[in-house]
Scaffold this motif. Structure first.
Motif, PDB file in Angstrom:
ATOM      1  N   PHE A 296       0.880  -1.025  -0.007  1.00  0.00           N
ATOM      2  CA  PHE A 296      -0.111  -0.020   0.039  1.00  0.00           C
ATOM      3  C   PHE A 296       0.769   1.164   0.065  1.00  0.00           C
ATOM      4  N   SER A 297       2.032   1.168   0.847  1.00  0.00           N
ATOM      5  CA  SER A 297       2.815   2.444   0.866  1.00  0.00           C
ATOM      6  C   SER A 297       3.470   2.607  -0.626  1.00  0.00           C
ATOM      7  N   ASN A 298       3.722   1.540  -1.377  1.00  0.00           N
ATOM      8  CA  ASN A 298       4.185   1.749  -2.729  1.00  0.00           C
ATOM      9  C   ASN A 298       3.186   2.199  -3.665  1.00  0.00           C
ATOM     10  N   GLU A 299       1.992   1.730  -3.503  1.00  0.00           N
ATOM     11  CA  GLU A 299       0.706   2.058  -4.212  1.00  0.00           C
ATOM     12  C   GLU A 299       0.452   3.644  -3.961  1.00  0.00           C
ATOM     13  N   SER A 300       0.856   4.188  -2.840  1.00  0.00           N
ATOM     14  CA  SER A 300       0.443   5.561  -2.419  1.00  0.00           C
ATOM     15  C   SER A 300       1.195   6.404  -3.727  1.00  0.00           C
ATOM     16  N   ASN A 301       2.357   6.186  -3.997  1.00  0.00           N
ATOM     17  CA  ASN A 301       3.241   6.900  -5.142  1.00  0.00           C
ATOM     18  C   ASN A 301       2.733   6.675  -6.360  1.00  0.00           C
ATOM     19  N   GLU A 302       2.453   5.330  -6.676  1.00  0.00           N
ATOM     20  CA  GLU A 302       2.187   4.772  -8.007  1.00  0.00           C
ATOM     21  C   GLU A 302       0.738   5.291  -8.688  1.00  0.00           C
ATOM     22  N   TYR A 303      -0.009   5.552  -7.578  1.00  0.00           N
ATOM     23  CA  TYR A 303      -1.448   5.987  -7.995  1.00  0.00           C
ATOM     24  C   TYR A 303      -1.756   7.484  -7.609  1.00  0.00           C
ATOM     25  N   SER A 304      -0.676   7.932  -6.934  1.00  0.00           N
ATOM     26  CA  SER A 304      -1.097   9.266  -6.332  1.00  0.00           C
ATOM     27  C   SER A 304      -2.361   9.295  -5.416  1.00  0.00           C
ATOM     28  N   VAL A 305      -2.262   8.456  -4.222  1.00  0.00           N
ATOM     29  CA  VAL A 305      -3.138   8.313  -3.239  1.00  0.00           C
ATOM     30  C   VAL A 305      -3.631   9.701  -2.550  1.00  0.00           C
ATOM     31  N   HIS A 306      -4.689   9.965  -2.102  1.00  0.00           N
ATOM     32  CA  HIS A 306      -4.901  11.112  -1.305  1.00  0.00           C
ATOM     33  C   HIS A 306      -6.332  10.938  -0.766  1.00  0.00           C
ATOM     34  N   PHE A 307      -6.558  11.752   0.353  1.00  0.00           N
ATOM     35  CA  PHE A 307      -7.795  11.439   1.092  1.00  0.00           C
ATOM     36  C   PHE A 307      -8.093  13.222   1.354  1.00  0.00           C
ATOM     37  N   ILE A 308      -9.314  13.622   1.748  1.00  0.00           N
ATOM     38  CA  ILE A 308      -9.960  14.790   1.951  1.00  0.00           C
ATOM     39  C   ILE A 308     -10.197  14.927   3.417  1.00  0.00           C
ATOM     40  N   VAL A 309      -9.667  16.241   4.152  1.00  0.00           N
ATOM     41  CA  VAL A 309      -9.998  16.520   5.284  1.00  0.00           C
ATOM     42  C   VAL A 309     -10.838  17.726   5.117  1.00  0.00           C
ATOM     43  N   TYR A 310     -11.869  18.147   6.070  1.00  0.00           N
ATOM     44  CA  TYR A 310     -12.580  19.287   5.514  1.00  0.00           C
ATOM     45  C   TYR A 310     -13.082  20.061   7.094  1.00  0.00           C
ATOM     46  N   ARG A 311     -12.977  21.238   6.817  1.00  0.00           N
ATOM     47  CA  ARG A 311     -13.850  21.787   8.082  1.00  0.00           C
ATOM     48  C   ARG A 311     -15.082  22.664   7.586  1.00  0.00           C
ATOM     49  N   ALA A 312     -16.063  22.821   8.535  1.00  0.00           N
ATOM     50  CA  ALA A 312     -17.180  23.306   8.310  1.00  0.00           C
ATOM     51  C   ALA A 312     -17.647  24.195   9.724  1.00  0.00           C
ATOM     52  N   TRP A 313     -18.106  25.154   9.362  1.00  0.00           N
ATOM     53  CA  TRP A 313     -18.369  26.376  10.413  1.00  0.00           C
ATOM     54  C   TRP A 313     -19.460  27.007  10.145  1.00  0.00           C
ATOM     55  N   ALA A 314     -20.311  27.562  11.202  1.00  0.00           N
ATOM     56  CA  ALA A 314     -21.630  28.284  11.034  1.00  0.00           C
ATOM     57  C   ALA A 314     -21.531  28.890  12.267  1.00  0.00           C
ATOM     58  N   GLN A 315     -22.731  29.964  12.325  1.00  0.00           N
ATOM     59  CA  GLN A 315     -22.903  30.895  13.411  1.00  0.00           C
ATOM     60  C   GLN A 315     -24.335  30.521  13.995  1.00  0.00           C
ATOM     61  N   LYS A 316     -24.594  30.605  15.144  1.00  0.00           N
ATOM     62  CA  LYS A 316     -25.986  30.389  15.710  1.00  0.00           C
ATOM     63  C   LYS A 316     -26.676  31.749  15.594  1.00  0.00           C
TER      64      LYS A 316
END
Length: 327
Positions: A296-316
């Motif tokens: 899997f470590s090798n695949e990360s470079n071969e396939y350009s592996v990535h994931f998303i982290v997001y932030r969401a914010w809002a007001q009351k």
């Protein structure tokens, strides 16, 4: 080096200030745990430590190894984001004596970091596991409470100026979060205050054969537990449904492996440690061999592996238009 200490050192934690003393009226859960038999508080599975409470539906261990990984991950993610939060509350934290709640605080690393930066504001962390910093090691403007968030948030209405949640959705049933936790977060937030969450989106993207197997195992596990790892797409609507306004959502793409440079290598290191931490609790993951994880470590470079982290914010909304926390 294999750590991210250089990221931590980019922000000095040596500040000494007089802190407003909060939390003195609360019991210190870790002190309570020390007075009880540790086997009444924790259970050990394959050498990893978990909360010994059937009502707590967590699959992450809470031992020293996991706390270290989560701490390193916190500083790594903050480096990528360029800060610990996105909601427009910085001025209020620094100058306005704000009250801040961290929901599912874990080891307390997020509010420890904020409390040092904002010594005149007050911070409370709530989590089901008593793994909080010892009182002698933490600023005086911090308090911690052990509590199962599914049962609610143990505070009256409209107490906090800013309510924060980080990496909790991967642990909790979607319905319980939307019906219980989110509504409780809104309830305890003051009118004009802000709510923010930081979460990781699933599945992993651009994957090879081993990555596909990991995704399949995790997706099945989450589906069986009612966990929606793709809740990101629904967050703006969910925020609006509970009455929040000025909803914002921002993504960060996490490049996994050396193709993403030094940060990508550190993200891969964290991901592999994360897999190791949860594999004994996720059916199918326990059978994954070291050779597969190396592949899997090798695949990360071969396939350009990535994931998303997001932030969401809002007001009351504030009926009196006294939005003192908007900077």
């Amino acid at each position: 080096m294999n750590s991210i200490n250089y990221l931590k050192n980019s922000k000095s934690n040596s500040k000494e200030s007089s802190h407003s003393n909060i939390g003195s009226s609360y019991l210190d859960p870790i002190e309570i745990a020390r007075k009880e038999n540790i086997l009444d508080t924790f259970v050990f599975v394959n050498g990893r430590r978990y909360v010994a409470d059937d009502s707590v539906n967590t699959y992450h261990p809470n031992d020293e190894t996991e706390m270290k990984r989560a701490c390193d991950q916190f500083y790594l993610y903050n480096h990528i984001w360029g800060g610990s939060f996105n909601a427009p509350v910085r001025e209020a934290l620094m100058l306005g004596r704000a009250r801040v709640l961290d929901v599912g605080c874990g080891s307390g690393i997020w509010i420890m970091d904020q409390a040092i930066e904002a010594p005149i504001s007050s911070f409370i962390g709530v989590d089901c596991a008593p793994v909080f910093p010892e009182e002698k090691t933490r600023p005086k403007n911090i308090g911690f409470i052990q509590y199962n968030l599914i049962e609610g948030i143990p505070f009256p209405d409209s107490v906090f100026d800013y309510v924060h949640q980080r990496l909790l959705l991967c642990e909790i049933n979607e319905k319980k979060w939307t019906d219980n936790v989110l509504k409780e977060m809104v309830r305890v937030t003051k009118p004009g205050g802000w709510i923010e969450i930081e979460e990781r989106a699933f599945p992993i993207q651009n994957i090879g054969p081993i990555g596909k197997e990991i995704n399949y195992i995790v997706e099945k596990f989450c589906k069986d537990r009612g966990i929606n790892e793709q809740l990101r797409f629904s967050i703006p609507k969910l925020f609006e449904e509970v009455g929040l306004t000025k909803v914002q959502l921002e993504d960060k793409i996490m490049l996994i492996g050396s193709w993403g440079g030094r940060i990508g290598s550190l993200l891969l290191e964290d991901l592999l440690k994360h897999i190791d931490a949860v594999k004994c609790a996720i059916p199918g993951m326990t059978q994954m061999s070291e050779d597969q994880l190396k592949e899997f470590s090798n695949e990360s470079n071969e396939y350009s592996v990535h994931f998303i982290v997001y932030r969401a914010w809002a007001q009351k909304p504030d009926d009196n238009n006294e939005n003192i926390l908007e900077s």
